[in-house]
Design a protein around this motif. Structure first.
Motif, PDB file in Angstrom:
ATOM      1  N   GLN A 261      34.833  45.061  37.709  1.00 26.62           N
ATOM      2  CA  GLN A 261      33.849  45.935  37.090  1.00 26.62           C
ATOM      3  C   GLN A 261      32.810  45.121  36.333  1.00 26.62           C
TER       4      GLN A 261
ATOM      5  N   LYS B 161      39.129  45.421  35.718  1.00 28.41           N
ATOM      6  CA  LYS B 161      37.993  45.258  34.810  1.00 28.41           C
ATOM      7  C   LYS B 161      37.168  44.016  35.119  1.00 28.41           C
TER       8      LYS B 161
ATOM      9  N   ASP C  88      45.627  41.106  33.918  1.00 28.07           N
ATOM     10  CA  ASP C  88      45.060  41.599  32.667  1.00 28.07           C
ATOM     11  C   ASP C  88      44.822  40.476  31.662  1.00 28.07           C
TER      12      ASP C  88
ATOM     13  N   HIS D  69      50.595  42.809  33.850  1.00 28.22           N
ATOM     14  CA  HIS D  69      49.756  44.006  33.905  1.00 28.22           C
ATOM     15  C   HIS D  69      48.551  43.722  34.804  1.00 28.22           C
ATOM     16  N   TRP D  70      48.130  44.759  35.532  1.00 27.63           N
ATOM     17  CA  TRP D  70      47.055  44.594  36.504  1.00 27.63           C
ATOM     18  C   TRP D  70      45.878  45.472  36.131  1.00 27.63           C
ATOM     19  N   THR D  71      44.683  45.001  36.459  1.00 29.14           N
ATOM     20  CA  THR D  71      43.464  45.712  36.093  1.00 29.14           C
ATOM     21  C   THR D  71      42.344  45.383  37.078  1.00 29.14           C
TER      22      THR D  71
END
Length: 287
Positions: A79, A76, A62, A72-74
């Motif tokens: 995307q 985005k 993140d 934290h993982w994402t």
């Protein structure tokens, strides 16, 4: 005679015992050596691949700065990679160039390999060494040469220039792969087909081609990976509105360094790894 026989037996017994006792020690030495070599090879492999593997968790982090892995993982960054038009356009160009240059390099490399095997051994060795020149010459020199040639032909900044430049780098890999398959081919099979009345094209299609197909496919996979990851030669041939994916990555890395680059690097690694796995499976099937 019996006394001498007993003496000889008495002398020989300890030697036999010593030999039997030495065997397990030799096995232990071999096992220790094997473990040591395996450990060293594993450490070297880990040293080589660890910097690459670190890119994968960075692409899911993140954190907005590349090089830091937060807790934290994402998704985005992936995307953004899909939604941004520049990346999609560059990916389309890379796929076109990789596909066309693979076809061109495979056809020319296979034909060149057949020509090499028609020559005498000395001339063949010289010509094979010459064909490996793109693997030895620095890519910068090749890029400058292809750039000058494309300018004179009026093809600079076009799809054709990139296809030709990438094919120059890929042909040696095709020659190596097809040469390995041809070296294992028995020429007497083609001669037998000729005696039975088969024409040259029929002999190639029905006898030679099926047996060297794994080598051709392996060379094509090598050519695709080479084109897909090429950045040095491409830098000399792209235009502002016509860039490949690695060149776009290089430009973005010089301006804004974000985890999007890590996400894109992960995608490139997955594609290259799948191609290499396919090549290894083909080689295992051929064996």
């Amino acid at each position: 005679m019996s006394t001498n026989t007993q003496d000889i037996a008495g002398i020989g017994a300890p030697r036999v015992d010593e030999a039997l006792a030495a065997r397990p020690r030799k096995k232990r030495d071999i096992s220790v050596r094997w473990i040591a070599l395996t450990a060293v090879a594993s450490l070297v492999g880990l040293y080589l691949i660890l910097p690459t593997l670190l890119i994968i968790p960075m692409s899911f982090s993140d954190s907005s700065s590349l090089g830091r892995i937060s807790g934290h993982w994402t998704l985005k960054w992936y995307q953004e990679l899909v939604e941004k038009k520049d990346w999609a356009r560059a990916a389309g160009v890379s796929l076109q160039v990789a596909a066309l240059s693979t076809i061109l390099a495979t056809v020319l490399g296979t034909a060149a390999t057949f020509g090499l095997f028609k020559l005498s051994p000395r001339v063949r060795a010289f010509m094979q060494g010459t064909s490996m020149a793109p693997l030895i010459i620095p890519p910068v020199i090749i890029g400058i040469g292809v750039y000058i040639l494309m300018l004179k032909l009026g093809l600079f900044g076009t799809l054709q220039s990139l296809v030709i430049g990438h094919a120059v780098l890929s042909i040696p890999f095709v020659i190596v792969a097809v040469s390995t398959s041809l070296a294992q081919f028995d020429p007497s099979q083609e001669q037998a087909a000729a005696i039975l009345g088969a024409r040259p094209w029929t002999r190639f299609r029905r006898v030679v081609f099926p047996q060297i197909l794994p080598g051709i496919v392996a060379g094509a996979l090598f050519a695709f990976v080479t084109s897909w990851d090429e950045v040095v030669v491409s830098t000399f041939l792209v235009s502002p509105n016509f860039r490949t994916l690695p060149v776009e990555m290089w430009i973005q890395a010089r301006t804004t360094v974000t985890p999007v680059l890590a996400a894109l690097s992960t995608v490139l690694m997955v594609v290259s790894t799948l191609a290499l796995v396919g090549m290894f499976r083909l080689q295992r099937t051929r064996k």
